[in-house]
Design a protein around this motif. Structure first.
Motif, PDB file in Angstrom:
ATOM      1  N   PHE A  27      10.548 -34.966 -30.607  1.00 46.07           N
ATOM      2  CA  PHE A  27      11.224 -35.997 -31.411  1.00 46.07           C
ATOM      3  C   PHE A  27      11.926 -35.354 -32.607  1.00 46.07           C
ATOM      4  O   PHE A  27      13.054 -35.719 -32.952  1.00 46.07           O
ATOM      5  CB  PHE A  27      10.222 -37.057 -31.890  1.00 46.07           C
ATOM      6  N   LEU A  30      14.974 -33.693 -31.453  1.00 43.09           N
ATOM      7  CA  LEU A  30      16.044 -34.634 -31.110  1.00 43.09           C
ATOM      8  C   LEU A  30      16.727 -35.218 -32.343  1.00 43.09           C
ATOM      9  O   LEU A  30      17.931 -35.417 -32.360  1.00 43.09           O
ATOM     10  CB  LEU A  30      15.475 -35.776 -30.258  1.00 43.09           C
ATOM     11  N   ILE A  31      15.940 -35.502 -33.360  1.00 38.46           N
ATOM     12  CA  ILE A  31      16.488 -36.275 -34.467  1.00 38.46           C
ATOM     13  C   ILE A  31      16.908 -35.407 -35.653  1.00 38.46           C
ATOM     14  O   ILE A  31      17.843 -35.732 -36.376  1.00 38.46           O
ATOM     15  CB  ILE A  31      15.459 -37.370 -34.890  1.00 38.46           C
ATOM     16  N   ILE A  34      20.643 -34.438 -36.364  1.00 42.11           N
ATOM     17  CA  ILE A  34      21.475 -35.557 -36.798  1.00 42.11           C
ATOM     18  C   ILE A  34      21.178 -35.887 -38.263  1.00 42.11           C
ATOM     19  O   ILE A  34      22.089 -36.183 -39.045  1.00 42.11           O
ATOM     20  CB  ILE A  34      21.229 -36.783 -35.896  1.00 42.11           C
ATOM     21  N   LEU A 258      24.043 -49.230 -31.292  1.00 43.14           N
ATOM     22  CA  LEU A 258      22.679 -49.199 -30.759  1.00 43.14           C
ATOM     23  C   LEU A 258      21.876 -50.390 -31.243  1.00 43.14           C
ATOM     24  O   LEU A 258      21.158 -51.026 -30.468  1.00 43.14           O
ATOM     25  CB  LEU A 258      21.997 -47.890 -31.175  1.00 43.14           C
TER      26      LEU A 258
ATOM     27  N   LEU B 235       9.273 -45.719 -30.805  1.00 40.30           N
ATOM     28  CA  LEU B 235       9.511 -44.290 -30.586  1.00 40.30           C
ATOM     29  C   LEU B 235      10.755 -44.047 -29.731  1.00 40.30           C
ATOM     30  O   LEU B 235      11.367 -42.985 -29.793  1.00 40.30           O
ATOM     31  CB  LEU B 235       8.293 -43.645 -29.925  1.00 40.30           C
ATOM     32  N   ILE B 237      13.533 -45.152 -30.152  1.00 43.25           N
ATOM     33  CA  ILE B 237      14.680 -44.926 -31.036  1.00 43.25           C
ATOM     34  C   ILE B 237      14.999 -43.428 -31.129  1.00 43.25           C
ATOM     35  O   ILE B 237      16.153 -43.030 -31.147  1.00 43.25           O
ATOM     36  CB  ILE B 237      14.375 -45.464 -32.460  1.00 43.25           C
ATOM     37  N   PHE B 238      13.934 -42.589 -31.131  1.00 42.89           N
ATOM     38  CA  PHE B 238      14.142 -41.147 -31.251  1.00 42.89           C
ATOM     39  C   PHE B 238      14.907 -40.585 -30.048  1.00 42.89           C
ATOM     40  O   PHE B 238      15.506 -39.528 -30.126  1.00 42.89           O
ATOM     41  CB  PHE B 238      12.800 -40.416 -31.361  1.00 42.89           C
ATOM     42  N   LEU B 240      16.974 -42.764 -28.053  1.00 42.50           N
ATOM     43  CA  LEU B 240      18.235 -43.495 -27.901  1.00 42.50           C
ATOM     44  C   LEU B 240      19.248 -43.164 -28.991  1.00 42.50           C
ATOM     45  O   LEU B 240      20.452 -43.159 -28.731  1.00 42.50           O
ATOM     46  CB  LEU B 240      17.970 -45.005 -27.884  1.00 42.50           C
ATOM     47  N   LEU B 241      18.762 -42.862 -30.195  1.00 46.61           N
ATOM     48  CA  LEU B 241      19.727 -42.558 -31.269  1.00 46.61           C
ATOM     49  C   LEU B 241      20.545 -41.299 -30.952  1.00 46.61           C
ATOM     50  O   LEU B 241      21.773 -41.337 -31.004  1.00 46.61           O
ATOM     51  CB  LEU B 241      19.027 -42.452 -32.625  1.00 46.61           C
TER      52      LEU B 241
END
Lengths: 276, 420
Positions: A27, A30-31, A34, A258, B235, B237-238, B240-241
């Motif tokens: 996670f 992934l984030i 950004i 989204l 979770l 969201i992590f 899909l974003l």
């Protein structure tokens, strides 16, 4: 439902902990990129590095006052909205038709309709470049809108088709038996029920066009450069903080899309829940 | 008599009713197909037509035929064993003179130069030195004197092979193959043979990215599928974003993070792990990291939906029958996720094969994938035949894999897993 609270053996507990630890790291992977790029756009310095020397909006100012960036944002909006409208029209009609059509050729037709998603962007772009150049469609808004529509329509067919699958055709029959013309039945009964599906199809279509860059790279003249296209050349030459401002603007658009999609999904689930 | 007339009277409306039903159904089907029609016509114009055109360019070979028509005609019945006869030399001389006057010689020179390096010089040099049409019967001698290459068989087989109208030349070249002087298919010379390496590299990068996505995506999908819906939706969201964030933004973010003065290098330096910045970008490492980041959601979403469909009762049953957790996982859970693993891996692999933007921005010269060369030959060097042939090979590989993917996900909903 979940079984992690009822873990008994130590090995199960270790496996579950490992899953959580690895997932957390993924996670973050992934984030984090950004999130990391965002504060840089508010930097008062011109280096893309932490720590920030100070906060400032100068790069947003730069973005807004640059005809090049503003023009690209405008182009992205024009092409995105036009491609969305066109793909909604073609995709919804096709989804309605496919829902009723019975034929052994149907899987073949469906595969053809969905193929623009699978075929690599470069191949579509090269083909379009050869095909559109002699008829004057390269370096034109129309050419880009048509190309983006071809890429976006499969998403509309999928999302609207999925909504139609759960649609009870008896409702349309009931409307007809009560004297509604097919058009009336569509407008007053079918349309309101499939509207959430249409909306998410439109969001997918817009996002596809808004993010597309390979075709724009091949087909756009200097007049039609979109936001991703400007970012591409910006990244290639040298990354200025203005690009990070553009990135934040693009990300904001994705978050809005989204969130809207999530809202639609929730609403849909609520409706389904109240039926049962 | 009564019975016969009764059945006759009864049968008649029944038949017409059946026919009317059939007609109504046919009209309905026709109407349904008419709704799909506009999209099919549209896609023929904006998608199928362009791709068919590209495939056609991969075998289309009319440049030499247009510029040197008499030579191509004269070589038609040449067996290629000895030098061609005087007639072919005379035809070439008049073709060259005509092409120079029309200014079209460069078109043929470019095409012939693809086949044999240096042909451009032979052709333009000959044109420059050919002041007048040679006397009848002296064409072979005249051309041979201008450039000794005209006394060699390979020069002529090159022209004959490029005579069109269709050719396998570009498709062979895309696979590092060529025809030798006797027309047999052989490997191209090492200095021209680069595409097998490029294809191998494309496959290797795609495979590594697919493996990375599977390793990273599996635990995440498992966690999301196992947690109660409320928490897993949060979770999600992590996943899909990033999925919805622009490809350019994500690629840009990785450059910012991984560059020599970037966040990762600075942190490692601050932690005392490294003294000098590591080279993390503009190489294979950067390409794999950025592509894995872009494609990971395409792995997680299909895995998630396949795991979501697995009833926890199976695992409980396995446990109650005395299976240790590892055995239960390997023999009960994992086999049930195989369709999801297959679908996710194929999807990621297919998308990775055609990637252009990310390697172009974060890769070095040795990390460019096949798409880069297709783009290069289309826009920079205008070798459209080769660009189309490379495109045809990539398209074939993609469609074959997509066919397998289609079989695999038949009946499964894949709405969430597709965004290019």
């Amino acid at each position: 439902m979940s079984n992690h609270s009822s873990l008994r053996t130590p090995s199960q507990r270790i496996a579950w902990t490992a899953t959580i630890v690895i997932s957390t790291l993924v996670f973050i992977f992934l984030i984090a990129p950004i999130l990391a790029i965002m504060p840089l756009s508010f930097s008062s310095g011109s280096y893309l590095a932490y720590p920030l020397p100070g906060l400032s909006l100068r790069w947003y100012d730069d973005f807004i006052n640059s005809p090049r960036w503003m023009n690209s944002l405008k182009n992205s909006m024009i092409i995105g909205v036009a491609a969305t409208l066109l793909s909604m029209l073609l995709g919804t009609l096709a989804a309605l038709g496919l829902a009723q059509w019975k034929s052994r050729f149907k899987p073949l037709v469906l595969a053809f309709v969905l193929s623009p998603v699978v075929v690599p962007g470069v191949i579509t772009a090269v083909g379009l470049y050869f095909f559109f150049a002699p008829i004057g469609l390269t370096g034109s808004y129309l050419g880009l809108i048509l190309a983006h529509t071809a890429l976006a329509t499969p998403f509309v067919v999928i999302t609207v088709g999925a909504t139609l699958q759960s649609f009870d055709t008896n409702l349309a029959r009931a409307a007809a038996s009560l004297g509604a013309s097919p058009l009336q039945a569509f407008r007053r009964v079918i349309l309101p029920l499939i509207l959430p599906g249409l909306a998410s199809g439109a969001l997918f279509a817009f996002a596809t066009s808004f993010d597309e860059v390979v075709i724009v790279l091949f087909m756009a003249g200097p007049e039609q450069r979109t936001l991703p296209r400007e970012m591409f050349s910006g990244i290639r030459e040298n990354i200025s903080p203005t690009i990070t401002a553009a990135a934040v603007i693009l990300t904001t658009v994705s978050v809005i899309l989204l969130a809207t999609l999530e809202g639609l999904r929730r609403r849909n689930e609520r409706l389904k829940g109240s039926e049962g | 008599m009564t019975a016969a007339s009764l059945t006759g009277a009864d049968a008649k409306p029944e038949v017409s009713l059946r026919r009317r039903l059939k007609q109504a159904e046919r009209a309905r089907q026709l109407k349904a197909f008419a709704l799909v029609g506009p999209l099919l016509v549209f896609l023929l114009f904006t998608f199928a037509g362009p791709i068919a055109g590209m495939l056609w360019r991969a075998v289309d070979d009319r440049e030499v035929r247009q510029v040197l028509p008499r030579t191509v005609a004269a070589l038609a019945d040449w067996d290629g064993r000895d030098l061609p006869d005087e007639k072919a030399y005379a035809a070439l001389a008049s073709d060259i003179m005509a092409a120079r006057a029309a200014g079209t010689l460069a078109i043929a020179a470019k095409r012939l130069n693809y086949a044999t390096n240096g042909f451009r010089t032979i052709l333009t040099g000959t044109a420059r030195n050919l002041k007048a049409a040679p006397e009848p019967g002296t064409a072979r001698e005249t051309l041979g004197r201008i450039n000794p290459a005209w006394r060699e068989r390979t020069t002529w087989t090159t022209i004959k092979d490029a005579g069109g109208p269709v050719t396998g030349f570009y498709l062979l070249a895309a696979l590092d193959l060529t025809r030798n002087v006797d027309g047999a298919i052989v490997s191209a010379s090492p200095d021209q043979a680069i595409y097998r390496d490029v294809f191998a590299r494309t496959f290797l990068i795609s495979l590594s990215v697919t493996a990375l996505c599977l390793i990273l995506g599996f635990p995440v999908a498992y966690l999301l599928a196992t947690l109660p819906p409320g928490r897993s939706n949060l979770l999600m969201i992590f996943v899909l974003l990033p999925f919805w964030t622009s490809l350019l933004v994500r690629t840009c973010a990785w450059i910012v993070l991984l560059q020599s003065q970037g966040v990762v290098n600075d942190s490692l330096h601050w932690l005392g792990i490294i003294d000098a910045p590591l080279r993390l970008i503009y190489n294979r490492f950067g390409v794999c990291v950025a592509m894995t980041h872009v494609l990971l959601p395409f792995m997680i979403l299909p895995l998630y939906s396949s795991m979501k469909a697995i009833s926890p009762a199976y695992m409980r049953a396995a446990a109650s029958l005395g299976a240790p957790p590892v055995t239960a996982f390997l023999r009960i859970y994992l086999p049930q996720t195989l369709p999801g693993i297959g679908a996710g891996s194929l999807l990621v692999f297919i998308l990775a094969l055609g990637y252009y933007i990310t390697p172009a921005l974060v890769g070095g010269a040795a990390d460019q994938m096949i798409s880069y060369f297709i783009a290069l030959y289309t826009t920079e060097t205008a070798n459209w035949g080769l660009a189309s042939a490379l495109g045809a090979v990539l398209l074939l590989a993609t469609l074959l894999l997509a066919l397998v993917y289609g079989k695999l996900v038949q009946g499964q909903q894949v709405t969430g897993g597709m965004k290019n």
